[in-house]
Design a protein around this motif. Structure first.
Motif, PDB file in Angstrom:
ATOM      1  N   SER A   1       0.819  -1.212   0.000  1.00  0.00           N
ATOM      2  CA  SER A   1       0.000   0.000   0.000  1.00  0.00           C
ATOM      3  C   SER A   1       0.852   1.260   0.000  1.00  0.00           C
ATOM      4  O   SER A   1       0.314   2.369  -0.044  1.00  0.00           O
ATOM      5  CB  SER A   1      -0.920   0.013   1.228  1.00  0.00           C
ATOM      6  OG  SER A   1      -0.167  -0.048   2.428  1.00  0.00           O
ATOM      7  N   ARG A   2       2.169   1.098   0.059  1.00  0.00           N
ATOM      8  CA  ARG A   2       3.089   2.227   0.036  1.00  0.00           C
ATOM      9  C   ARG A   2       4.464   1.718  -0.392  1.00  0.00           C
ATOM     10  O   ARG A   2       4.646   0.507  -0.582  1.00  0.00           O
ATOM     11  CB  ARG A   2       3.160   2.900   1.406  1.00  0.00           C
ATOM     12  CG  ARG A   2       3.519   1.963   2.561  1.00  0.00           C
ATOM     13  CD  ARG A   2       3.408   2.670   3.895  1.00  0.00           C
ATOM     14  NE  ARG A   2       3.549   1.769   5.022  1.00  0.00           N
ATOM     15  CZ  ARG A   2       4.707   1.367   5.537  1.00  0.00           C
ATOM     16  NH1 ARG A   2       5.842   1.792   4.998  1.00  0.00           N
ATOM     17  NH2 ARG A   2       4.741   0.544   6.566  1.00  0.00           N
ATOM     18  N   PRO A   3       5.449   2.597  -0.554  1.00  0.00           N
ATOM     19  CA  PRO A   3       6.774   2.146  -0.983  1.00  0.00           C
ATOM     20  C   PRO A   3       7.395   1.133  -0.021  1.00  0.00           C
ATOM     21  O   PRO A   3       7.152   1.170   1.185  1.00  0.00           O
ATOM     22  CB  PRO A   3       7.594   3.442  -1.020  1.00  0.00           C
ATOM     23  CG  PRO A   3       6.575   4.506  -1.267  1.00  0.00           C
ATOM     24  CD  PRO A   3       5.351   4.070  -0.515  1.00  0.00           C
ATOM     25  N   LEU A   4       8.190   0.237  -0.573  1.00  0.00           N
ATOM     26  CA  LEU A   4       8.945  -0.729   0.224  1.00  0.00           C
ATOM     27  C   LEU A   4      10.350  -0.185   0.493  1.00  0.00           C
ATOM     28  O   LEU A   4      10.908   0.549  -0.331  1.00  0.00           O
ATOM     29  CB  LEU A   4       9.071  -2.062  -0.516  1.00  0.00           C
ATOM     30  CG  LEU A   4       7.964  -3.104  -0.300  1.00  0.00           C
ATOM     31  CD1 LEU A   4       6.631  -2.579  -0.802  1.00  0.00           C
ATOM     32  CD2 LEU A   4       8.337  -4.421  -0.976  1.00  0.00           C
ATOM     33  N   THR A   5      10.905  -0.571   1.634  1.00  0.00           N
ATOM     34  CA  THR A   5      12.289  -0.246   1.962  1.00  0.00           C
ATOM     35  C   THR A   5      13.054  -1.535   2.213  1.00  0.00           C
ATOM     36  O   THR A   5      12.616  -2.370   3.008  1.00  0.00           O
ATOM     37  CB  THR A   5      12.377   0.644   3.215  1.00  0.00           C
ATOM     38  OG1 THR A   5      11.702   1.880   2.968  1.00  0.00           O
ATOM     39  CG2 THR A   5      13.834   0.932   3.573  1.00  0.00           C
ATOM     40  N   ILE A   6      14.159  -1.708   1.504  1.00  0.00           N
ATOM     41  CA  ILE A   6      15.065  -2.826   1.767  1.00  0.00           C
ATOM     42  C   ILE A   6      16.283  -2.251   2.483  1.00  0.00           C
ATOM     43  O   ILE A   6      17.013  -1.432   1.915  1.00  0.00           O
ATOM     44  CB  ILE A   6      15.493  -3.529   0.472  1.00  0.00           C
ATOM     45  CG1 ILE A   6      14.280  -4.103  -0.262  1.00  0.00           C
ATOM     46  CG2 ILE A   6      16.509  -4.640   0.781  1.00  0.00           C
ATOM     47  CD1 ILE A   6      14.615  -4.719  -1.611  1.00  0.00           C
ATOM     48  N   ILE A   7      16.484  -2.657   3.719  1.00  0.00           N
ATOM     49  CA  ILE A   7      17.628  -2.169   4.491  1.00  0.00           C
ATOM     50  C   ILE A   7      18.797  -3.128   4.301  1.00  0.00           C
ATOM     51  O   ILE A   7      18.680  -4.338   4.521  1.00  0.00           O
ATOM     52  CB  ILE A   7      17.268  -2.022   5.977  1.00  0.00           C
ATOM     53  CG1 ILE A   7      16.274  -0.867   6.147  1.00  0.00           C
ATOM     54  CG2 ILE A   7      18.521  -1.778   6.817  1.00  0.00           C
ATOM     55  CD1 ILE A   7      15.867  -0.585   7.571  1.00  0.00           C
ATOM     56  N   VAL A   8      19.904  -2.571   3.854  1.00  0.00           N
ATOM     57  CA  VAL A   8      21.148  -3.325   3.684  1.00  0.00           C
ATOM     58  C   VAL A   8      22.064  -2.935   4.838  1.00  0.00           C
ATOM     59  O   VAL A   8      22.436  -1.765   4.961  1.00  0.00           O
ATOM     60  CB  VAL A   8      21.820  -2.996   2.336  1.00  0.00           C
ATOM     61  CG1 VAL A   8      23.144  -3.738   2.211  1.00  0.00           C
ATOM     62  CG2 VAL A   8      20.893  -3.359   1.176  1.00  0.00           C
ATOM     63  N   PRO A   9      22.453  -3.873   5.691  1.00  0.00           N
ATOM     64  CA  PRO A   9      23.215  -3.521   6.886  1.00  0.00           C
ATOM     65  C   PRO A   9      24.718  -3.349   6.654  1.00  0.00           C
ATOM     66  O   PRO A   9      25.499  -3.504   7.586  1.00  0.00           O
ATOM     67  CB  PRO A   9      22.920  -4.692   7.828  1.00  0.00           C
ATOM     68  CG  PRO A   9      22.738  -5.849   6.913  1.00  0.00           C
ATOM     69  CD  PRO A   9      22.081  -5.299   5.673  1.00  0.00           C
ATOM     70  N   PHE A  10      25.088  -3.045   5.418  1.00  0.00           N
ATOM     71  CA  PHE A  10      26.491  -2.833   5.075  1.00  0.00           C
ATOM     72  C   PHE A  10      26.614  -1.643   4.132  1.00  0.00           C
ATOM     73  O   PHE A  10      25.619  -1.152   3.599  1.00  0.00           O
ATOM     74  CB  PHE A  10      27.089  -4.096   4.439  1.00  0.00           C
ATOM     75  CG  PHE A  10      27.038  -5.287   5.348  1.00  0.00           C
ATOM     76  CD1 PHE A  10      27.917  -5.411   6.409  1.00  0.00           C
ATOM     77  CD2 PHE A  10      26.078  -6.264   5.168  1.00  0.00           C
ATOM     78  CE1 PHE A  10      27.850  -6.492   7.274  1.00  0.00           C
ATOM     79  CE2 PHE A  10      25.998  -7.348   6.021  1.00  0.00           C
ATOM     80  CZ  PHE A  10      26.887  -7.459   7.081  1.00  0.00           C
ATOM     81  N   ALA A  11      27.839  -1.203   3.928  1.00  0.00           N
ATOM     82  CA  ALA A  11      28.095  -0.039   3.087  1.00  0.00           C
ATOM     83  C   ALA A  11      27.762  -0.339   1.626  1.00  0.00           C
ATOM     84  O   ALA A  11      27.738  -1.499   1.204  1.00  0.00           O
ATOM     85  CB  ALA A  11      29.559   0.383   3.220  1.00  0.00           C
ATOM     86  N   PRO A  12      27.509   0.695   0.825  1.00  0.00           N
ATOM     87  CA  PRO A  12      27.238   0.495  -0.605  1.00  0.00           C
ATOM     88  C   PRO A  12      28.419  -0.153  -1.317  1.00  0.00           C
ATOM     89  O   PRO A  12      29.564   0.011  -0.926  1.00  0.00           O
ATOM     90  CB  PRO A  12      26.997   1.918  -1.123  1.00  0.00           C
ATOM     91  CG  PRO A  12      26.613   2.712   0.080  1.00  0.00           C
ATOM     92  CD  PRO A  12      27.387   2.110   1.221  1.00  0.00           C
ATOM     93  N   GLY A  13      28.117  -0.910  -2.375  1.00  0.00           N
ATOM     94  CA  GLY A  13      29.166  -1.442  -3.231  1.00  0.00           C
ATOM     95  C   GLY A  13      29.455  -2.910  -3.062  1.00  0.00           C
ATOM     96  O   GLY A  13      30.034  -3.529  -3.949  1.00  0.00           O
ATOM     97  N   GLY A  14      29.080  -3.504  -1.912  1.00  0.00           N
ATOM     98  CA  GLY A  14      29.329  -4.917  -1.695  1.00  0.00           C
ATOM     99  C   GLY A  14      28.233  -5.782  -2.287  1.00  0.00           C
ATOM    100  O   GLY A  14      27.262  -5.293  -2.875  1.00  0.00           O
ATOM    101  N   LEU A  15      28.357  -7.099  -2.117  1.00  0.00           N
ATOM    102  CA  LEU A  15      27.397  -8.021  -2.714  1.00  0.00           C
ATOM    103  C   LEU A  15      25.987  -7.797  -2.185  1.00  0.00           C
ATOM    104  O   LEU A  15      25.016  -7.841  -2.944  1.00  0.00           O
ATOM    105  CB  LEU A  15      27.819  -9.457  -2.453  1.00  0.00           C
ATOM    106  CG  LEU A  15      26.828 -10.514  -2.949  1.00  0.00           C
ATOM    107  CD1 LEU A  15      26.674 -10.457  -4.459  1.00  0.00           C
ATOM    108  CD2 LEU A  15      27.240 -11.902  -2.498  1.00  0.00           C
ATOM    109  N   ALA A  16      25.857  -7.586  -0.870  1.00  0.00           N
ATOM    110  CA  ALA A  16      24.523  -7.370  -0.299  1.00  0.00           C
ATOM    111  C   ALA A  16      23.842  -6.182  -0.963  1.00  0.00           C
ATOM    112  O   ALA A  16      22.656  -6.237  -1.307  1.00  0.00           O
ATOM    113  CB  ALA A  16      24.634  -7.153   1.207  1.00  0.00           C
ATOM    114  N   ASP A  17      24.596  -5.119  -1.157  1.00  0.00           N
ATOM    115  CA  ASP A  17      24.050  -3.914  -1.787  1.00  0.00           C
ATOM    116  C   ASP A  17      23.683  -4.183  -3.243  1.00  0.00           C
ATOM    117  O   ASP A  17      22.615  -3.774  -3.716  1.00  0.00           O
ATOM    118  CB  ASP A  17      25.093  -2.799  -1.698  1.00  0.00           C
ATOM    119  CG  ASP A  17      24.559  -1.459  -2.182  1.00  0.00           C
ATOM    120  OD1 ASP A  17      23.590  -0.962  -1.585  1.00  0.00           O
ATOM    121  OD2 ASP A  17      25.116  -0.919  -3.155  1.00  0.00           O
TER     122      ASP A  17
END
Length: 324
Positions: free
Chosen positions: A30-46
């Motif tokens: 019903s509204r935008p989703l947020t995916i929280i990545v618990p690491f800095a930008p640029g890594g695999l998780a990101d």
């Protein structure tokens, strides 16, 4: 006419009553989703989070924001998701640290098993042990010999104290019986930057981070931490082949929601992310980087998470690692 009118009224009333339960349940999303990545930008998780977010925007028809919250081995981001509304609009891009941290930290601001609703296991992958290209060691055996000549003089970077790359390397060092200093950074990308800047000699990196540097010749691979070689690096031995018999340390990435998120929402998210992971362009991007896709049901992921948490309990104890 009168009877027909009354019948129409009754039918309309019945339809309205039948619609009440559906209307009482808020639509998702019903509204935008947020995916929280618990690491800095640029890594695999990101990278994974942003690739999946692009697919979800199209399939769910809402904005999907990726928010990086690095710190404390993934705890900062996990805590934010544990405290979020359990409606499916906030997800954590979880990785192996979710299973490691209960054994590594003396206390956590959440109960890992009780605070999260597993949505889907996305990928699994090992780490690659790499050294700078100017290092004399050309094999794991030569690195071990070099470290024994000068205990404590070599150092290695990691994505943070207690992260999977840190513990994978700690287990390698323990099995090899060598002393190499640990320098933690706030994410995989900063750790990679450190070895490229010649601040450290050694790194345990996920394949997406290491392969471009191996191809460019700036880093030299010594071994992979899986029990078998990677198809994308067929000439690089496993750690077991390179002198550490029986060694294996494999990580993973997946998505979890806050505990209490309704089951229909969990199923919707699982289906949407499964479809995203099946997209040919996403698979092509990640398969070439040494990952293995492992999607399944929420129940599959819940069982896997329980097993992996127990598996790392023994590994953390064996490594001697502990974070206050």
């Amino acid at each position: 006419m009168r009877q027909s009118f009354l019948m129409r009224r009754r039918h309309a009333a019945a339809a309205l009553l039948g619609a009440v339960p559906a209307a009482a349940q808020a639509p998702f999303p019903s509204r935008p989703l947020t995916i929280i990545v618990p690491f800095a930008p640029g890594g695999l998780a990101d990278i994974l989070a942003r690739l999946v977010a692009d697919k979800l925007r199209a399939s769910l028809g809402v904005a999907v924001v990726v928010e990086n919250r690095p710190g404390a081995g993934g705890i900062a981001g996990a805590r934010a998701v544990a405290a979020a509304a359990p409606d499916g609009h906030t997800l954590l891009l979880a990785n192996t640290n979710l299973a490691i941290n209960p054994s590594l930290y003396r206390s956590l601001p959440y109960d890992t098993q009780a605070a999260f609703a597993p949505v889907i296991l996305a990928i699994t992958l090992p780490n690659i042990l790499v050294v700078r290209a100017d290092m004399p060691a050309r094999s794991l055996a030569e690195l071990i010999a070099l470290a024994r000549e000068a205990p404590g003089r070599l150092n290695y970077a990691s994505a943070g104290a207690g992260t999977f790359p840190h513990l994978a390397m700690a287990l390698v060092l323990q099995r090899a019986g060598i002393d190499v200093a640990h320098i933690p950074f706030n994410g995989a990308a900063p750790a990679m930057a450190a070895i490229l800047a010649r601040q450290v000699e050694l790194l345990a990196s996920d394949p997406p981070g290491a392969i471009p540097q191996i191809t460019a010749g700036t880093l030299r691979p010594l071994a992979v931490t899986s029990s078998a070689r990677l198809a994308v690096l067929p000439d690089v031995p496993s750690a077991a082949e390179a002198g550490l018999p029986g060694f294996e340390a494999v990580g993973w990435q997946g998505f979890v929601a806050p505990a209490g998120t309704p089951e229909p929402v969990i199923r919707s998210l699982n289906a949407a992310i499964t479809a995203a992971l099946a997209a040919p362009d996403l698979r092509e991007r990640l398969l070439s980087q040494g990952v293995t896709f492992a999607p399944g049901s929420p129940a599959d992921f819940a069982a896997f998470l329980r097993q992996d948490t127990e598996r790392w309990r023994g590994a953390v104890a064996a490594s001697g690692a502990r974070v206050e």
